[in-house]
Design a protein around this motif. Structure first.
Motif, PDB file in Angstrom:
ATOM      1  N   PRO A  65       0.674  -1.167   0.017  1.00  0.00           N
ATOM      2  CA  PRO A  65       0.206  -0.041   0.021  1.00  0.00           C
ATOM      3  C   PRO A  65       0.865   1.198   0.186  1.00  0.00           C
ATOM      4  CG  PRO A  65      -0.433  -1.362   1.793  1.00  0.00           C
ATOM      5  CD  PRO A  65       0.760  -2.003   1.181  1.00  0.00           C
ATOM      6  N   LEU A  66       2.059   1.158   0.234  1.00  0.00           N
ATOM      7  CA  LEU A  66       2.777   2.498   0.259  1.00  0.00           C
ATOM      8  C   LEU A  66       3.288   3.115  -0.959  1.00  0.00           C
ATOM      9  CD1 LEU A  66       5.816   1.246   2.691  1.00  0.00           C
ATOM     10  CD2 LEU A  66       3.925   2.722   3.255  1.00  0.00           C
ATOM     11  N   HIS A  67       3.189   4.431  -0.791  1.00  0.00           N
ATOM     12  CA  HIS A  67       3.763   5.184  -2.103  1.00  0.00           C
ATOM     13  C   HIS A  67       4.837   4.966  -2.337  1.00  0.00           C
ATOM     14  CE1 HIS A  67       4.951   8.804  -4.151  1.00  0.00           C
ATOM     15  NE2 HIS A  67       3.617   9.198  -4.437  1.00  0.00           N
ATOM     16  N   PRO A  68       5.529   5.267  -3.550  1.00  0.00           N
ATOM     17  CA  PRO A  68       6.830   4.821  -4.282  1.00  0.00           C
ATOM     18  C   PRO A  68       7.923   5.497  -3.468  1.00  0.00           C
ATOM     19  CG  PRO A  68       5.561   4.799  -6.129  1.00  0.00           C
ATOM     20  CD  PRO A  68       4.701   5.247  -4.851  1.00  0.00           C
ATOM     21  N   ALA A  69       7.743   6.551  -3.022  1.00  0.00           N
ATOM     22  CA  ALA A  69       8.608   7.503  -2.128  1.00  0.00           C
ATOM     23  C   ALA A  69       8.828   6.691  -0.850  1.00  0.00           C
ATOM     24  CB  ALA A  69       8.291   8.920  -1.994  1.00  0.00           C
ATOM     25  N   ASP A  70       7.597   6.390  -0.190  1.00  0.00           N
ATOM     26  CA  ASP A  70       7.754   5.668   1.207  1.00  0.00           C
ATOM     27  C   ASP A  70       8.530   4.372   1.230  1.00  0.00           C
ATOM     28  OD1 ASP A  70       6.389   7.816   2.519  1.00  0.00           O
ATOM     29  OD2 ASP A  70       4.671   7.142   1.817  1.00  0.00           O
ATOM     30  N   ILE A  71       8.260   3.599  -0.027  1.00  0.00           N
ATOM     31  CA  ILE A  71       9.010   2.576  -0.306  1.00  0.00           C
ATOM     32  C   ILE A  71      10.598   2.849  -0.219  1.00  0.00           C
ATOM     33  CG2 ILE A  71       9.536   0.426  -1.800  1.00  0.00           C
ATOM     34  CD1 ILE A  71       6.471   0.593  -2.589  1.00  0.00           C
ATOM     35  N   ALA A  72      10.877   3.780  -1.068  1.00  0.00           N
ATOM     36  CA  ALA A  72      12.391   4.119  -1.205  1.00  0.00           C
ATOM     37  C   ALA A  72      12.718   4.658   0.309  1.00  0.00           C
ATOM     38  CB  ALA A  72      12.432   5.263  -2.108  1.00  0.00           C
ATOM     39  N   ASP A  73      12.013   5.012   1.002  1.00  0.00           N
ATOM     40  CA  ASP A  73      12.481   5.656   2.519  1.00  0.00           C
ATOM     41  C   ASP A  73      12.448   4.203   3.336  1.00  0.00           C
ATOM     42  OD1 ASP A  73      12.494   8.011   2.215  1.00  0.00           O
ATOM     43  OD2 ASP A  73      10.577   8.574   2.817  1.00  0.00           O
ATOM     44  N   LEU A  74      11.810   3.348   3.280  1.00  0.00           N
ATOM     45  CA  LEU A  74      11.995   1.871   3.931  1.00  0.00           C
ATOM     46  C   LEU A  74      13.105   1.275   3.500  1.00  0.00           C
ATOM     47  CD1 LEU A  74      10.759  -0.149   5.441  1.00  0.00           C
ATOM     48  CD2 LEU A  74       9.365  -1.128   3.804  1.00  0.00           C
ATOM     49  N   ILE A  75      13.494   1.171   2.205  1.00  0.00           N
ATOM     50  CA  ILE A  75      14.787   0.563   1.767  1.00  0.00           C
ATOM     51  C   ILE A  75      15.951   1.224   2.484  1.00  0.00           C
ATOM     52  CG2 ILE A  75      15.941   0.157  -0.396  1.00  0.00           C
ATOM     53  CD1 ILE A  75      13.435  -0.215  -2.014  1.00  0.00           C
ATOM     54  N   GLU A  76      15.900   2.351   2.428  1.00  0.00           N
ATOM     55  CA  GLU A  76      16.968   3.049   2.920  1.00  0.00           C
ATOM     56  C   GLU A  76      17.214   2.972   4.341  1.00  0.00           C
ATOM     57  OE1 GLU A  76      16.904   7.342   1.703  1.00  0.00           O
ATOM     58  OE2 GLU A  76      16.532   6.764  -0.201  1.00  0.00           O
ATOM     59  N   LEU A  77      16.279   2.757   5.201  1.00  0.00           N
ATOM     60  CA  LEU A  77      16.134   2.450   6.519  1.00  0.00           C
ATOM     61  C   LEU A  77      16.731   1.157   7.134  1.00  0.00           C
ATOM     62  CD1 LEU A  77      12.924   4.340   7.743  1.00  0.00           C
ATOM     63  CD2 LEU A  77      15.110   5.182   8.067  1.00  0.00           C
ATOM     64  N   LEU A  78      16.758   0.183   5.960  1.00  0.00           N
ATOM     65  CA  LEU A  78      17.238  -1.191   6.395  1.00  0.00           C
ATOM     66  C   LEU A  78      18.825  -1.447   6.090  1.00  0.00           C
ATOM     67  CD1 LEU A  78      14.112  -3.168   4.516  1.00  0.00           C
ATOM     68  CD2 LEU A  78      14.216  -2.347   7.014  1.00  0.00           C
ATOM     69  N   GLU A 101      13.693   7.369  -6.551  1.00  0.00           N
ATOM     70  CA  GLU A 101      13.642   8.170  -5.191  1.00  0.00           C
ATOM     71  C   GLU A 101      14.716   7.974  -4.116  1.00  0.00           C
ATOM     72  OE1 GLU A 101      11.831  10.604  -4.144  1.00  0.00           O
ATOM     73  OE2 GLU A 101      10.385  10.789  -5.784  1.00  0.00           O
ATOM     74  N   LEU A 102      15.143   6.819  -4.385  1.00  0.00           N
ATOM     75  CA  LEU A 102      16.341   6.098  -3.634  1.00  0.00           C
ATOM     76  C   LEU A 102      17.728   7.013  -3.646  1.00  0.00           C
ATOM     77  CD1 LEU A 102      16.651   2.367  -4.744  1.00  0.00           C
ATOM     78  CD2 LEU A 102      15.714   3.360  -2.440  1.00  0.00           C
ATOM     79  N   ASN A 103      18.155   6.882  -2.378  1.00  0.00           N
ATOM     80  CA  ASN A 103      19.436   7.891  -2.436  1.00  0.00           C
ATOM     81  C   ASN A 103      20.380   7.207  -3.073  1.00  0.00           C
ATOM     82  OD1 ASN A 103      22.432   7.215  -0.695  1.00  0.00           O
ATOM     83  ND2 ASN A 103      21.475   8.968   0.139  1.00  0.00           N
ATOM     84  N   ASP A 104      21.384   8.214  -3.526  1.00  0.00           N
ATOM     85  CA  ASP A 104      22.429   7.694  -4.711  1.00  0.00           C
ATOM     86  C   ASP A 104      23.170   6.436  -4.158  1.00  0.00           C
ATOM     87  OD1 ASP A 104      21.593   9.892  -6.142  1.00  0.00           O
ATOM     88  OD2 ASP A 104      23.237  11.020  -5.672  1.00  0.00           O
ATOM     89  N   TYR A 105      23.668   6.346  -2.948  1.00  0.00           N
ATOM     90  CA  TYR A 105      24.516   5.271  -2.542  1.00  0.00           C
ATOM     91  C   TYR A 105      23.730   4.023  -2.268  1.00  0.00           C
ATOM     92  CZ  TYR A 105      28.228   8.594  -1.428  1.00  0.00           C
ATOM     93  OH  TYR A 105      29.228   9.619  -1.311  1.00  0.00           O
ATOM     94  N   VAL A 106      22.711   4.073  -1.868  1.00  0.00           N
ATOM     95  CA  VAL A 106      21.655   2.976  -1.647  1.00  0.00           C
ATOM     96  C   VAL A 106      21.480   2.223  -3.068  1.00  0.00           C
ATOM     97  CG1 VAL A 106      19.484   2.043  -1.036  1.00  0.00           C
ATOM     98  CG2 VAL A 106      20.894   3.796   0.217  1.00  0.00           C
ATOM     99  N   ARG A 107      21.176   3.506  -4.117  1.00  0.00           N
ATOM    100  CA  ARG A 107      20.723   2.783  -5.432  1.00  0.00           C
ATOM    101  C   ARG A 107      21.838   2.290  -6.232  1.00  0.00           C
ATOM    102  NH1 ARG A 107      18.666   7.464  -7.437  1.00  0.00           N
ATOM    103  NH2 ARG A 107      20.640   8.138  -8.269  1.00  0.00           N
ATOM    104  N   GLU A 108      23.067   2.834  -5.844  1.00  0.00           N
ATOM    105  CA  GLU A 108      24.183   2.186  -6.660  1.00  0.00           C
ATOM    106  C   GLU A 108      24.615   0.855  -5.948  1.00  0.00           C
ATOM    107  OE1 GLU A 108      29.169   3.188  -6.941  1.00  0.00           O
ATOM    108  OE2 GLU A 108      27.776   4.485  -5.872  1.00  0.00           O
TER     109      GLU A 108
END
Length: 482
Positions: A65-78, A101-108
């Protein structure tokens, strides 16, 4: 396929749902997001427990149910391992919107863990500028592997963007633009927009070009919708437009958008041909990035990203700490030169930090104002002398005010002569700090360096050294400590 007309009719005739309390979005916000619109600790803990238990179905239900931006936030918090497990559990939710939406380092990190064909598939879903941002972070070998998996058109567009330097309009611009010839009528344009399925997904204005593809004007969508069909575009288009050179730095792009209140602007190559556009949503990211970068560079903290690898964070910070160590030794040598006086009058040692501390704060204030003014093109070679004179007067007023306060307090606690010495030293140091706060960033700018790069290290050195020298020198000159 449902036509636009049918869709509009459905919207007009559909029965609106009865409000029975909170909407689904509100329920999601209540369960997963707190009042500050950040993911709740309990929710993140539930996702982690699902990952630990290997229950992909439960994890998917939590995240879906999360918005894509919130999914990106969730990924970065893990953690790194949890991110990869989550990506496996929610494969079809890892859309291009999430990746963008992911942080550069996390996306890389995540892209490096995926096969080239998977990264290429994600890149094909993104706008060109977002795809470039994703691919440019990869190693050269990985870049080539991903590019080889793309179709010819996408690969050509991305390779063209990568050919431009980082943080330039050519690297950041969107190549999906709507450009039409100036002889077209409003009606023809409307038909073209409705019938052409290959247009950009989001655009705010139409660029009108001549036979050489040079932009000659723009038409806002609102104008087109409100103008009779038989009117020629050349009669309603705005001929005066702001053109962005393809090689201009992103900071200059942001300043142009701010100065001219732009929503979008055409990007042109060296021959004046339309090659892309910059839009306000791109500029918002640029402004945020540049503001954060300047603040971090002033402290010597490098990228300052909590997702930055430890080795890189260490390397970017320690070199400025070593530089700071060297500049601090200069102040220590000045203190050592007056060691005998300090031994005989302990009050000098007590009061020295006050002079240096106030001077350092004054320098930091002026430096922050100067760096911002340079970034906003408000401080240039044409008005440097005037700004320097302005800051001198501000510093003098500040210096006199602080000097009166510290002088009276010192005179009451110790001796009047010592109060006079520290008052005069305070004026000297605050005025020096004000001048240094302007001159250090300006010198960096004249040397073609970022004026925010650790300017505080050098300003602090100047204020500390001058503060100690002025205070101790004046004390010895009037016979204190002898």
């Amino acid at each position: 396929m449902v036509s636009e007309t049918d869709h509009d009719e459905d919207l007009m005739t559909a029965e609106l749902p009865v409000d029975e309390g909170a909407r689904p979005d509100d329920r999601i916000n209540d369960e997963r997001l707190d009042e500050e619109n950040t993911l709740k600790v309990d929710y993140i803990r539930a996702v982690r427990e699902g990952l630990e238990e290997g229950d992909k179905g439960a994890v998917y239900d939590l995240v879906e149910p999360l918005h894509p931006a919130d999914i990106a936030d969730l990924i970065e918090l893990l953690t790194r391992d949890e991110r990869r497990d989550l990506a496996t559990a929610i494969t079809d939710l890892m859309s291009s919107d999430v990746i963008a939406e992911l942080n550069d380092y996390v996306r890389e990190d995540m892209m490096e863990s995926l096969p080239a064909e998977a990264v290429a598939h994600i890149a094909e879903q993104l706008e060109t500028d977002d795809a470039v941002q994703m691919i440019e972070d990869l190693d050269y070998a990985d870049q080539q592997a991903v590019l080889a998996e793309l179709d010819d058109d996408d690969r050509a567009a991305i390779e063209s963007a990568l050919a431009y330097p980082e943080e330039t309009a050519g690297r950041l611009m969107s190549r999906e633009v709507v450009a039409v010839p100036e002889h077209m009528s409003v009606g023809s344009l409307i038909d073209f927009l409705r019938e052409n399925v290959d247009l950009a997904n989001d655009f705010y204005e139409i660029f009108v070009v001549d036979h050489k593809h040079h932009p000659v004007g723009t038409c806002q969508l609102s104008w087109i919708l409100r103008t009779p069909r038989n009117i020629a575009l050349s009669d309603v288009m705005k001929r005066d437009q702001t053109l962005i050179p393809v090689g201009i730095d992103q900071e200059e792009v942001a300043l142009m958008f701010q100065k001219y209140a732009l929503i979008s602007a055409a990007v042109v190559d060296e021959n004046g041909r339309l090659v892309g556009q910059m839009t306000v949503d791109d500029v918002v990211h640029i402004i945020s990035e540049e503001a954060s970068e300047d603040a971090l560079l002033m402290s010597g903290a490098g990228d300052g990203d909590i997702n930055e690898p430890i080795r890189e964070a260490y390397g970017s910070r320690v070199r400025w700490l070593i530089a700071n160590l060297g500049t601090a030794l200069i102040a220590s040598l000045i203190i050592a030169a007056f060691g005998a006086a300090i031994e005989k009058l302990v009050a000098l040692a007590i009061l020295m930090p006050i002079v240096a501390s106030i001077g350092g704060n004054a320098g930091t204030q002026t430096m922050a104002v100067s760096v911002r003014a340079i970034a906003m093109n408000q401080l240039t070679e044409a008005n440097t002398a005037r700004i320097l004179w302005r800051e001198f007067r501000v510093a003098l007023l500040n210096g006199v005010t602080i000097a009166v306060l510290i002088g009276l307090a010192t005179g009451a606690i110790f001796t009047p002569i010592l109060g006079g010495v520290i008052a005069l030293a305070m004026v000297i140091n605050i005025v020096t700090a004000g001048l240094a706060g302007v001159l250090v960033p300006v010198i960096f700018e004249r040397l073609k360096q970022d004026p925010a790069v650790a300017s505080s290290v050098f300003v602090t050195m100047i204020t500390d050294s001058m503060g100690f020298f002025a205070f101790l020198g004046l004390a010895v000159a009037v016979g204190l400590g002898t």
